[in-house]
Design an enzyme around this catalytic site. Structure first.
Site, PDB file in Angstrom:
ATOM      1  N   ASP A  60      -1.005 -12.256  -3.278  1.00  0.00           N
ATOM      2  CA  ASP A  60       0.332 -13.247  -3.020  1.00  0.00           C
ATOM      3  C   ASP A  60      -0.501 -14.328  -2.190  1.00  0.00           C
ATOM      4  OD1 ASP A  60       3.532 -13.656  -3.656  1.00  0.00           O
ATOM      5  OD2 ASP A  60       3.100 -14.334  -1.580  1.00  0.00           O
TER       6      ASP A  60
ATOM      7  N   LYS B  49       6.920  -5.274  -1.092  1.00  0.00           N
ATOM      8  CA  LYS B  49       6.147  -6.551  -0.687  1.00  0.00           C
ATOM      9  C   LYS B  49       5.645  -6.319   0.633  1.00  0.00           C
ATOM     10  CE  LYS B  49       5.087 -10.698  -2.391  1.00  0.00           C
ATOM     11  NZ  LYS B  49       5.186 -11.154  -3.907  1.00  0.00           N
TER      12      LYS B  49
HETATM   13  P1  NDP Z   1      -2.210 -18.955  -2.937  1.00  0.00           P
HETATM   14  O1  NDP Z   1      -2.582 -18.529  -1.846  1.00  0.00           O
HETATM   15  O2  NDP Z   1      -3.410 -18.863  -4.108  1.00  0.00           O
HETATM   16  O3  NDP Z   1      -1.914 -20.663  -3.109  1.00  0.00           O
HETATM   17  C1  NDP Z   1      -0.546 -21.072  -2.242  1.00  0.00           C
HETATM   18  C2  NDP Z   1      -0.510 -22.614  -2.427  1.00  0.00           C
HETATM   19  O4  NDP Z   1       0.621 -22.999  -1.844  1.00  0.00           O
HETATM   20  C3  NDP Z   1      -1.698 -23.320  -1.969  1.00  0.00           C
HETATM   21  O5  NDP Z   1      -1.784 -24.263  -2.339  1.00  0.00           O
HETATM   22  C4  NDP Z   1      -1.048 -23.454  -0.577  1.00  0.00           C
HETATM   23  O6  NDP Z   1      -1.447 -24.767   0.302  1.00  0.00           O
HETATM   24  C5  NDP Z   1       0.400 -23.683  -0.732  1.00  0.00           C
HETATM   25  N1  NDP Z   1       1.229 -23.244   0.246  1.00  0.00           N
HETATM   26  C6  NDP Z   1       1.370 -22.074   0.851  1.00  0.00           C
HETATM   27  N2  NDP Z   1       2.280 -22.042   1.788  1.00  0.00           N
HETATM   28  C7  NDP Z   1       2.795 -23.247   1.955  1.00  0.00           C
HETATM   29  C8  NDP Z   1       3.616 -23.926   2.741  1.00  0.00           C
HETATM   30  N3  NDP Z   1       4.369 -23.315   3.738  1.00  0.00           N
HETATM   31  N4  NDP Z   1       4.038 -25.271   2.655  1.00  0.00           N
HETATM   32  C9  NDP Z   1       3.140 -26.137   1.695  1.00  0.00           C
HETATM   33  N5  NDP Z   1       2.384 -25.182   0.759  1.00  0.00           N
HETATM   34  C10 NDP Z   1       2.031 -23.952   0.887  1.00  0.00           C
HETATM   35  O7  NDP Z   1      -0.924 -18.441  -3.620  1.00  0.00           O
HETATM   36  P2  NDP Z   1      -0.257 -17.979  -5.037  1.00  0.00           P
HETATM   37  O8  NDP Z   1      -0.701 -19.050  -5.942  1.00  0.00           O
HETATM   38  O9  NDP Z   1      -0.424 -16.706  -5.403  1.00  0.00           O
HETATM   39  O10 NDP Z   1       1.262 -18.294  -4.562  1.00  0.00           O
HETATM   40  C11 NDP Z   1       1.840 -19.200  -4.605  1.00  0.00           C
HETATM   41  C12 NDP Z   1       3.499 -18.696  -5.060  1.00  0.00           C
HETATM   42  O11 NDP Z   1       3.713 -17.993  -6.232  1.00  0.00           O
HETATM   43  C13 NDP Z   1       3.996 -18.001  -3.994  1.00  0.00           C
HETATM   44  O12 NDP Z   1       5.440 -18.290  -3.962  1.00  0.00           O
HETATM   45  C14 NDP Z   1       3.804 -16.564  -4.472  1.00  0.00           C
HETATM   46  O13 NDP Z   1       4.632 -15.819  -3.798  1.00  0.00           O
HETATM   47  C15 NDP Z   1       4.287 -16.869  -5.867  1.00  0.00           C
HETATM   48  N6  NDP Z   1       3.724 -15.798  -6.782  1.00  0.00           N
HETATM   49  C16 NDP Z   1       2.497 -15.404  -6.976  1.00  0.00           C
HETATM   50  C17 NDP Z   1       1.900 -14.686  -7.588  1.00  0.00           C
HETATM   51  C18 NDP Z   1       0.623 -14.033  -8.041  1.00  0.00           C
HETATM   52  O14 NDP Z   1       0.313 -13.275  -8.876  1.00  0.00           O
HETATM   53  N7  NDP Z   1      -0.363 -14.483  -7.215  1.00  0.00           N
HETATM   54  C19 NDP Z   1       3.006 -13.811  -8.773  1.00  0.00           C
HETATM   55  C20 NDP Z   1       4.252 -14.291  -8.565  1.00  0.00           C
HETATM   56  C21 NDP Z   1       4.809 -15.120  -7.678  1.00  0.00           C
HETATM   57  P3  NDP Z   1      -2.702 -24.225   1.602  1.00  0.00           P
HETATM   58  O15 NDP Z   1      -3.884 -23.952   0.684  1.00  0.00           O
HETATM   59  O16 NDP Z   1      -2.671 -25.675   2.301  1.00  0.00           O
HETATM   60  O17 NDP Z   1      -2.162 -23.088   2.303  1.00  0.00           O
HETATM   61  O1  2IT Z   2       5.366 -12.291  -6.259  1.00  0.00           O
HETATM   62  C1  2IT Z   2       4.581 -11.594  -7.340  1.00  0.00           C
HETATM   63  O2  2IT Z   2       5.135 -11.102  -8.433  1.00  0.00           O
HETATM   64  C2  2IT Z   2       3.078 -11.347  -6.768  1.00  0.00           C
HETATM   65  N1  2IT Z   2       3.016 -11.648  -5.848  1.00  0.00           N
HETATM   66  C3  2IT Z   2       2.533 -10.448  -7.740  1.00  0.00           C
HETATM   67  C4  2IT Z   2       2.708  -8.812  -7.521  1.00  0.00           C
HETATM   68  C5  2IT Z   2       2.047  -7.779  -7.912  1.00  0.00           C
HETATM   69  O3  2IT Z   2       2.100  -6.931  -7.636  1.00  0.00           O
HETATM   70  O4  2IT Z   2       1.145  -8.433  -9.034  1.00  0.00           O
END
Ligand code: NDP
Ligand code: 2IT
Length: 446
Positions: free
Chosen positions: A166, A126
């Site tokens: 992420d 990561k």
């Molecule tokens: P994005 O940046 O697309 O969206 C993040 C969302 O969470 C936004 O709505 C953001 O609000 C909110 N957020 C972020 N930080 C905080 C915080 N500290 N407190 C409150 N709200 C918060 O990210 P993703 O959707 O990609 O990721 C969301 C979660 O999913 C994370 O935990 C990530 O690690 C996990 N994840 C993502 C994957 C992926 O493929 N993208 C795969 C597996 C897990 P704001 O816009 O106000 O910042």
């Molecule tokens: O937390 C996760 O699994 C991710 N942000 C996706 C990682 C990836 O390599 O697609």
């Protein structure tokens, strides 16, 4: 807590001080794995747990860039290369002001188990930066990404370490990062996943995490003769994972009533339909606005500074960030009749909240199992890049569906307790661990 677990955690903590998120992730795994290791001494003798909690390598670097006023800005970049026993390091990049070594080590550590569960040949890693993309122009984002990759490029590669998105890193950022890598190295390879569909990206990768967590919830519900259709769903976040969770919930005939961002949440008792979801996607992905604007447009309630766990629901998807569901939130969810919590985010529930879910014997899936769909399709993107070919949406989606089913099966196999309750947390940790541990045994002391 078991004495052996306590002793082990004390040792890990002594050399990872001031890293609460990393220690939280290690504790969860240690509690599941140590009893298993006691019964399987080969892992103990080879000190697998001691090795698996120590990153193979941690890179930290300066990221200087010029903002639109030509002022010099300095951020810190990281890549944690946690474990490469079963494949090249693989895992996302997070750009958020809260990013520090503890957060990235916890995420890299979780990724090792998650990637193993997918059944695909990927190690865990990561990275990211304390850079805050909010309020930055496209030009500033590009300059930051180029500077970040100008250091990172020497440490990554299609067979070495393959980053992706992420929090704060989506298609736009992956594009700038990829462009700079290609320019420096002079080669077009699958060094990143989440690329655009016309330049090496996999179809369904944007949807994969959200779709996958819903598929996983469907499999959990099925163990109790339940279905998503007609259920009320509460989602936190409004980014990539939240958006496609909502999309798949709609397809399954469930009613999604909340979304949030870091400022607050919206509650739409009518349900977020396809048109409203399209508004959210445009708002968040193009206009980069705030979720409050949804409430203004559709005349529903907005709760400033709050999280959505007080809204009665059948199913909850915590899809924003770590530690966003605490013990009190968990009690409220259970009291209001929630029967299933499937984590789209990484480690969104605190240990105390998880305890509440398990004691209430509701369906609870940790992110490393239920959100593995994103990295799984990243793995499929790597395969397609190696083949120099791309599969259709259906092909990728069917593979994703099968992978989520298989992960669910592994959790049931390793996590079913004497009374029949499926402890998905234990199942995911054990199921993810064994494959990596066996590879480490086979490869000797490295
Ligand atoms: P994005 O940046 O697309 O969206 C993040 C969302 O969470 C936004 O709505 C953001 O609000 C909110 N957020 C972020 N930080 C905080 C915080 N500290 N407190 C409150 N709200 C918060 O990210 P993703 O959707 O990609 O990721 C969301 C979660 O999913 C994370 O935990 C990530 O690690 C996990 N994840 C993502 C994957 C992926 O493929 N993208 C795969 C597996 C897990 P704001 O816009 O106000 O910042
Ligand atoms: O937390 C996760 O699994 C991710 N942000 C996706 C990682 C990836 O390599 O697609």
């Amino acid at each position: 807590m078991d004495t052996l677990v306590k002793e082990f955690l004390a040792k890990v903590e002594s050399r990872n001080q001031h890293e609460p998120e990393f220690m939280q992730a290690v504790q969860e795994v240690a509690e599941a794995i140590i009893p298993f290791i006691e019964q399987n001494p080969k892992y103990k003798k080879a000190k697998i747990l001691e090795r698996i909690t120590e990153p193979e390598r941690v890179l930290m670097f300066r990221v200087p860039w010029l903002d639109d006023q030509n002022e010099v800005q300095v951020n810190r970049g990281y890549r944690v290369q946690m474990n490469s026993a079963i494949g090249p390091y693989k895992g996302g990049l997070r750009f958020h002001p809260s990013v520090n070594l503890s957060i990235l080590k916890f995420l890299a550590f979780e990724q090792v188990f998650k990637n193993s569960l997918t059944g695909l040949p990927m190690g865990g890693g990561k990275g990211g930066s304390d850079f805050d993309p909010k309020g930055k122009s496209d030009g500033e984002i590009m300059k930051f990404c180029q500077s970040f990759m100008t250091e990172l490029y020497r440490h990554v590669g299609a067979d070495i370490d393959v980053p992706a998105g992420d929090i704060g890193v989506g298609g736009r950022e992956v594009g700038y990062l990829f462009g700079q890598y290609k320019r420096i190295k002079g080669e077009f390879t699958g060094v990143l996943t989440g690329k655009g569909a016309t330049w090496g990206g996999s179809l369904i990768r944007p949807e994969a995490t959200g779709y996958g967590v819903v598929y996983f919830a469907e499999d959990m519900l099925e163990t109790r003769g339940e279905r998503l259709t007609g259920k009320t769903v509460v989602i936190s976040g409004s980014g990539n994972v939240a958006q496609y969770t909502a999309e798949m919930c709609l397809q399954a005939g469930a009613k999604v009533v909340t979304l949030s961002d870091s400022d607050g949440f919206i509650y739409d008792p009518q349900g977020i339909d396809a048109e409203k979801l399209a508004f959210v996607m445009d708002l968040k992905n193009e206009k980069r606005g705030r979720i409050k604007e949804y409430a203004d447009k559709y005349g529903c309630e907005y709760f400033e500074g709050e999280r959505p766990w007080g809204i009665p629901c059948d199913i909850a998807f915590p899809n924003a960030t770590q530690n966003e569901v605490n013990e009190e939130d968990a009690r409220t969810l259970v009291k209001n009749g929630c029967i299933c919590v499937a984590e789209g985010a990484n480690m969104p529930s605190t240990p105390e909240a998880i305890q509440v879910f398990k004691e209430a014997k509701i369906l609870y899936a940790p992110g490393k199992a239920s959100n593995a769909g994103g990295v799984a399709v990243s793995g499929l993107e790597m395969s397609q890049n190696s083949l120099r070919y791309s599969w259709s949406r259906d092909e990728v989606n069917n593979r994703l569906r099968d992978i989520m089913k298989e992960i669910h099966q592994i959790c049931v196999e390793y996590g079913t307790e004497e009374d029949g309750y499926v402890n998905y947390e234990k199942g995911a940790n054990l199921g993810g661990f064994v494959k990596v541990a066996d590879a480490m045994l086979a490869q000797g002391v490295v």
